[in-house]
Design a protein around this motif. Structure first.
Motif, PDB file in Angstrom:
ATOM      1  N   ASN A 121      22.568  10.309  50.735  1.00  0.00           N
ATOM      2  CA  ASN A 121      23.539  11.398  50.880  1.00  0.00           C
ATOM      3  C   ASN A 121      24.455  11.247  52.092  1.00  0.00           C
ATOM      4  O   ASN A 121      25.447  11.962  52.212  1.00  0.00           O
ATOM      5  N   TRP A 124      28.214  10.543  51.124  1.00  0.00           N
ATOM      6  CA  TRP A 124      29.218  11.582  50.864  1.00  0.00           C
ATOM      7  C   TRP A 124      29.359  12.575  52.012  1.00  0.00           C
ATOM      8  O   TRP A 124      30.426  13.142  52.222  1.00  0.00           O
ATOM      9  N   TYR A 184      24.744  19.462  43.766  1.00  0.00           N
ATOM     10  CA  TYR A 184      26.080  19.633  43.193  1.00  0.00           C
ATOM     11  C   TYR A 184      26.808  18.296  43.095  1.00  0.00           C
ATOM     12  O   TYR A 184      27.401  17.962  42.056  1.00  0.00           O
ATOM     13  N   HIS A 185      26.760  17.482  44.159  1.00  0.00           N
ATOM     14  CA  HIS A 185      27.442  16.180  44.161  1.00  0.00           C
ATOM     15  C   HIS A 185      26.879  15.269  43.075  1.00  0.00           C
ATOM     16  O   HIS A 185      27.637  14.615  42.340  1.00  0.00           O
ATOM     17  N   LEU A 186      25.566  15.220  42.953  1.00  0.00           N
ATOM     18  CA  LEU A 186      24.949  14.349  41.948  1.00  0.00           C
ATOM     19  C   LEU A 186      25.195  14.882  40.535  1.00  0.00           C
ATOM     20  O   LEU A 186      25.333  14.107  39.583  1.00  0.00           O
ATOM     21  N   TYR A 187      25.264  16.191  40.389  1.00  0.00           N
ATOM     22  CA  TYR A 187      25.606  16.804  39.102  1.00  0.00           C
ATOM     23  C   TYR A 187      27.004  16.357  38.670  1.00  0.00           C
ATOM     24  O   TYR A 187      27.232  15.979  37.509  1.00  0.00           O
ATOM     25  N   LYS A 188      27.922  16.383  39.614  1.00  0.00           N
ATOM     26  CA  LYS A 188      29.329  16.096  39.304  1.00  0.00           C
ATOM     27  C   LYS A 188      29.597  14.605  39.120  1.00  0.00           C
ATOM     28  O   LYS A 188      30.377  14.205  38.243  1.00  0.00           O
ATOM     29  N   HIS A 189      28.949  13.765  39.949  1.00  0.00           N
ATOM     30  CA  HIS A 189      29.286  12.336  39.950  1.00  0.00           C
ATOM     31  C   HIS A 189      28.246  11.441  39.269  1.00  0.00           C
ATOM     32  O   HIS A 189      28.561  10.297  38.935  1.00  0.00           O
ATOM     33  N   LYS A 190      27.016  11.938  39.089  1.00  0.00           N
ATOM     34  CA  LYS A 190      25.957  11.104  38.488  1.00  0.00           C
ATOM     35  C   LYS A 190      25.340  11.752  37.244  1.00  0.00           C
ATOM     36  O   LYS A 190      24.352  11.240  36.721  1.00  0.00           O
ATOM     37  N   ASN A 191      25.916  12.882  36.807  1.00  0.00           N
ATOM     38  CA  ASN A 191      25.407  13.580  35.620  1.00  0.00           C
ATOM     39  C   ASN A 191      23.949  14.011  35.780  1.00  0.00           C
ATOM     40  O   ASN A 191      23.188  14.083  34.815  1.00  0.00           O
ATOM     41  N   GLU A 216      31.054  25.046  39.660  1.00  0.00           N
ATOM     42  CA  GLU A 216      31.441  24.368  38.422  1.00  0.00           C
ATOM     43  C   GLU A 216      31.265  25.235  37.182  1.00  0.00           C
ATOM     44  O   GLU A 216      31.732  24.860  36.108  1.00  0.00           O
TER      45      GLU A 216
END
Length: 434
Positions: A121, A124, A184-191, A216
């Motif tokens: 992390n 980012w 949130y970051h992994l949800y958005k960029h790594k599904n 989101e």
């Protein structure tokens, strides 16, 4: 069994959000667990959550392990009564590398669709300014929401100084924002749709699902496993000398093996389910066999074998098994010779250790003088006592019986400097030539 059923049978399921089981049944899902690099090695307390990732991947899903290069700089207040010491970037970087190597032993990074992935992390968070974080992240959660978290409440309500308790700094208070943003970051960029962890992480994990909902309008899920405790309710994962680490340089494979071998009967079945991949049929058979002859410690032996082999190797397990037999009168000189120095010292950690000069040892003419005078009467108080026990066949040096009182002392030092003396059946001494 599906994943939820498997985890429930193994005693690895604490809480999960509604819809989690349906998500896992709908096709391949990506889930993650975070590990803060506060040490260069994970310990067996972390092993419970590592096994969550293992089962996730075995069920056909994609595991992501987050090594918290950024959150490791802050420290999670969950389960803590005092602020952590902050580590330097260089120390954190070394710790991250050590943890990555350990995770690679458990997860498959083979390029398949559900191949495991490791993220950091810091990648980012390093781009965030303080004002940017407050504006883009902090505004999405109220202080009221953050104050309701159990980890926060415990630290705020504890009296400072009581059992070492301290107040909660803003730094640690903000930790849930960082972990929530990770999700949130992994949800958005790594599904990533699922975050898992120990039961003490429920508040931090659900902060992430709330971020995803508010920013989101998305739906994400949480799943936690019970913290592993001993039968008396005390914390699992420590031996008398401290944490039991996965790094062989911090906890030798022999000590690691011994830890599992010595768990109580009432804990062994539970630990077999949580820390091995043995099937329900295999564990049931072991439980039945153990019940017929508890003194043979069938469950403990199976547990020690499986976990030592997984964390270290089959060769390390065999070495630990051989080493563990030495104090029971088994094993010969060749067994002792093949023990690494760390294992040799671990085996004889609790026995008297005596230092003698190398030159004095080389010039010592016979066994009686060595066992009485040269060792400062720590093994035998007199030559007469030493001579009598030798004549009765009660003395061995490096597993070889001393036959005659005037026998020359062996020059075959273990690791170039050690002699193992056995007096009678149970009395051992470790002599170091310095």
């Amino acid at each position: 069994m599906n994943l939820i059923e498997e985890l429930r049978w193994r005693g690895m399921l604490q809480d999960f959000m509604p819809g989690t089981e349906e998500l896992l049944a709908s096709g391949m899902t990506t889930g993650y667990i975070g590990f803060d690099p506060t040490a260069s090695s994970l310990h067996i307390g972390n092993l419970a959550t590592i096994m969550l990732l293992v089962h996730l991947q075995r069920a056909g899903h994609k595991p992501v392990a987050l090594v918290g290069g950024a959150t490791g700089m802050i420290g999670d207040p969950s389960g803590k009564s005092a602020e952590r010491n902050l580590l330097s970037e260089d120390v954190l970087r070394d710790n991250q590398n050590g943890i990555k190597k350990q995770l690679e032993k458990f997860l498959h990074f083979d390029g398949a669709a559900n191949s495991a992935e490791i993220v950091n992390n810091y990648d980012w968070f390093k781009e965030f300014s303080f004002l940017g974080f407050l504006r883009d992240v902090g505004k999405h959660l109220t202080v009221n929401y953050m104050m309701k978290k159990e980890s926060v409440q415990k630290r705020i309500t504890a009296q400072e100084g009581e059992n070492g308790a301290e107040g909660l700094s803003f730094t640690e208070f903000s930790y849930q924002l960082l972990q929530g943003y990770d999700f949130y970051h992994l949800y958005k960029h790594k599904n990533v749709r699922l975050q898992m962890g120990g039961s003490d992480q429920w508040g931090n994990i659900t902060t992430g699902t709330e971020f995803i909902r508010r920013i989101e309008g998305g739906k994400a899920y949480a799943l936690t496993t019970p913290l592993v405790t001993k039968a008396d309710g005390s914390k699992f994962g420590k031996s008398e000398s401290g944490n039991v680490w996965l790094d062989p340089g911090m906890t030798s494979p022999y000590k690691f093996y011994q830890f599992w071998l010595n768990v109580a009967d009432e804990e062994a079945e539970k630990l077999l389910k949580r820390f091995t991949l043995l099937t329900q049929e295999e564990i049931t058979a072991l439980v039945e066999e153990h019940a017929q002859a508890p003194h043979l410690r069938v469950l403990q032996k199976a547990l020690a074998k499986e976990v030592t082999t997984t964390v270290h190797s089959a060769a390390d397990y065999e070495s630990a098994l051989e080493a563990s037999q030495i104090l029971f009168g088994k094993g010969d000189l060749e067994t002792l010779r093949n023990l690494p120095e760390a294992t040799l010292l671990a085996v004889f950690e609790g026995v008297p250790q005596i230092q003698v000069g190398k030159d004095a040892l080389a010039s010592c003419s016979n066994a009686v003088d060595f066992l009485s005078e040269l060792t400062q009467s720590q093994i035998f108080e007199s030559k007469g006592e030493a001579k009598k026990m030798i004549q009765n066949g009660g003395v061995s040096i490096n597993r070889e019986k001393v036959v005659k009182p005037d026998e020359t002392i062996t020059s075959d030092l273990l690791q170039g400097k050690y002699l193992v003396i056995q007096k009678g059946k149970k009395n051992y001494y470790l002599v170091e030539a310095v």
